[in-house]
Scaffold this active site. Sequence first.
Site, PDB file in Angstrom:
ATOM      1  CD  GLU A   1      -3.071   3.457  -0.951  1.00  0.00           C
ATOM      2  OE1 GLU A   1      -1.905   3.337  -0.569  1.00  0.00           O
ATOM      3  OE2 GLU A   1      -3.865   4.268  -0.466  1.00  0.00           O
TER       4      GLU A   1
ATOM      5  NE  ARG B   1      -4.796   5.860   1.060  1.00  0.00           N
ATOM      6  CZ  ARG B   1      -5.714   5.186   1.735  1.00  0.00           C
ATOM      7  NH1 ARG B   1      -6.456   5.812   2.646  1.00  0.00           N
ATOM      8  NH2 ARG B   1      -5.902   3.897   1.529  1.00  0.00           N
TER       9      ARG B   1
ATOM     10  NE  ARG C   1      -7.340   6.092   6.855  1.00  0.00           N
ATOM     11  CZ  ARG C   1      -7.422   5.148   5.910  1.00  0.00           C
ATOM     12  NH1 ARG C   1      -6.664   4.065   5.993  1.00  0.00           N
ATOM     13  NH2 ARG C   1      -8.236   5.297   4.890  1.00  0.00           N
TER      14      ARG C   1
ATOM     15  CG  HIS D   1      -8.424   7.237  -1.751  1.00  0.00           C
ATOM     16  ND1 HIS D   1      -8.073   6.836  -3.020  1.00  0.00           N
ATOM     17  CD2 HIS D   1      -8.104   6.196  -0.932  1.00  0.00           C
ATOM     18  CE1 HIS D   1      -7.560   5.617  -2.970  1.00  0.00           C
ATOM     19  NE2 HIS D   1      -7.561   5.210  -1.713  1.00  0.00           N
TER      20      HIS D   1
ATOM     21  CG  LEU E   1     -11.825   3.867  -2.248  1.00  0.00           C
ATOM     22  CD1 LEU E   1     -10.976   5.124  -2.236  1.00  0.00           C
ATOM     23  CD2 LEU E   1     -11.716   3.146  -0.908  1.00  0.00           C
TER      24      LEU E   1
ATOM     25  CG  PHE F   1      -2.354  -0.339   0.928  1.00  0.00           C
ATOM     26  CD1 PHE F   1      -2.697  -1.244  -0.055  1.00  0.00           C
ATOM     27  CD2 PHE F   1      -3.369   0.250   1.650  1.00  0.00           C
ATOM     28  CE1 PHE F   1      -4.023  -1.555  -0.327  1.00  0.00           C
ATOM     29  CE2 PHE F   1      -4.702  -0.047   1.398  1.00  0.00           C
ATOM     30  CZ  PHE F   1      -5.025  -0.951   0.401  1.00  0.00           C
TER      31      PHE F   1
END
Length: 615
Positions: A292, A323, A422, A272, A289, A156
């Site tokens: 990711e 991000r 985050r 995002h 979304l 990620f």
Amino acid sequence: MTHTNEQQSSPFQDENSVGRIHHARSTEDDTRASPAVDHEHVSVPVLIIGAGAAGARTAIELAKHDVEPLVIGKRAHGDAHTTLAAGGINAALGNRDPEDDWQIHAADTLKEGHFINDPAGVETVTNAMPDRIRELEEWGMSFNRTEDGKIEQRYFGAQSFRRTCFVGDQTGKAILETLVSKAQELEIPYRENVMITKLLSDGERVYGAIGYDTDDGHFLRFEAHAVVLAAGGYSGIYNRHSSRIDENNGDGAALAYDAGARLMDIEFVQFHPTGMMGDRYGEDWDGRLVTEAVRGEGGRLFNARGERFMERYSPDQMELDARDVVARAIAQEIREGRGTENGGVYLDISHKDQEFLQERLPRMYERFAELGVDMAEESVEVAPTAHYSMGGVEVDFETGATAVENLYAVGETIAGIHGANRLGGNSLAETLVLGKVVGDHVADESYIGAPELPESQQRAADEHFRTLKALSGQGSEDPQAVLQALGDLLEETAGIIRTEESTNKGLKSLEALRDRADDLMVGERTGRSFEYAIDLEFSLTVAELLLKGARERTESRGAHFRSDYPEESEAWRKNLTYRETEEGMTFDTTTPRDPSEAVRKALDADYELDYHQLE
């Protein structure tokens, strides 16, 4: 006349065990109160507001300690926002990269949060996550596996190693189903379709909560020794967002603020990089979304000229940089005229074959196939979307306690773990670890007997019921339209790029929206307009905090980017806290503590993902 509706049967438990929760109906003979507004009264040891992963994991831990909580859900059973957390959950298992460990996970989290995270909270989460993953495995969760049978892990963004565990691209759904199954096994009481509108608090201590049943509209008063807020975040107050419709509208933060708790870091909202964009998908999918995991499995970003533009912004980490970096890069491409006609860019993973995509990204592949796009053959159109709120309620990470006695918070409702941005895969991790922490602590408090509500709180409840009762009326403003206007306002004045001028404009426009909110056309309590009116009050509170915090923080850090203050300032390596006082909304700052020596060593080692390992 009093209501005779019985408690809704619990999806978490057998219907016959409902009687273990004490109920009382308010009547003229009630010796504790003589309310003029009819309502149902429920008394429980611990009330958990929110039925996603954070609330469910807290409830499970309480039940394991023989404390019976009541879990309140705003929607139907199993219908929680957790299901949209698709790509995975982080734990330093080392199954793909044996050199990974929890200290490096903590270091990555602190770096991504630009060092305003709470280090103790970060270390609690990262240290415990391997055990929480093994716990889910023991409870029956079917993770993707490596060839030798270990739990699979993938990259990620901004992670030094492959540590994101997953179930295809439906990890949140799988986690919630696993937790619900465990809760059912433990016969945990649950009540659905209940909207909490206020906490019963004198500013020093919480005594319960009040609200109404959205099915039939009757009022509810819950008394509890302890209340746990697990009600989600506030990214849904933006119009273009990845949340489900009518969720993440700030109710958790607003309820806590009204009760006297301190909030923190509300100015930090994560956008995002890849939300759905384009006319071919339709309005219902705008902003939803694109996980990711698509980039984690090798997805590449291209502008309308066919240029792989992340080479200019982040040649080493490319599409898997932080991000905020990727989202701002996309925004800049669009701003400078290299975006698509719809105002997006292209995300392409067509160099992977269909079988791979159906195994590793089944939900994404199926979703786009239903919309007429084969991800194995063509790219999808994306643009940044409001996704996650790093701010929320300030808590003690050893207990989950807020500044208000007997009030606890967990999950996206809280601040402190993620700092200014985050790390992808950490949201689900936080819910599991801190849910257990809160459950352990609240169980140790040994609350005895039925909770008692002071007369002052009985009067406050009755006054609030009167306010709710009077809400239905024939004003001139549609609550949903005002919410839409608020979302537009925030997109324009407190989006990916902010300035002092934009935040001042936003605050001035907010005053006009408050005037509109005083003249609402609201239907019956069983209708959506009533719910929108409640949401609007929560959202306006959080929007004001967000705008004022964004104006106050005169630097750029993580997801908060001020074009008039484009550099990160060491003087602002601090948390901004908010509290309601007699003077109104007040600000203060606190300085984060230092990480442990072990995590400091991991930071000094400066581990970093090299995107080109994927190629």
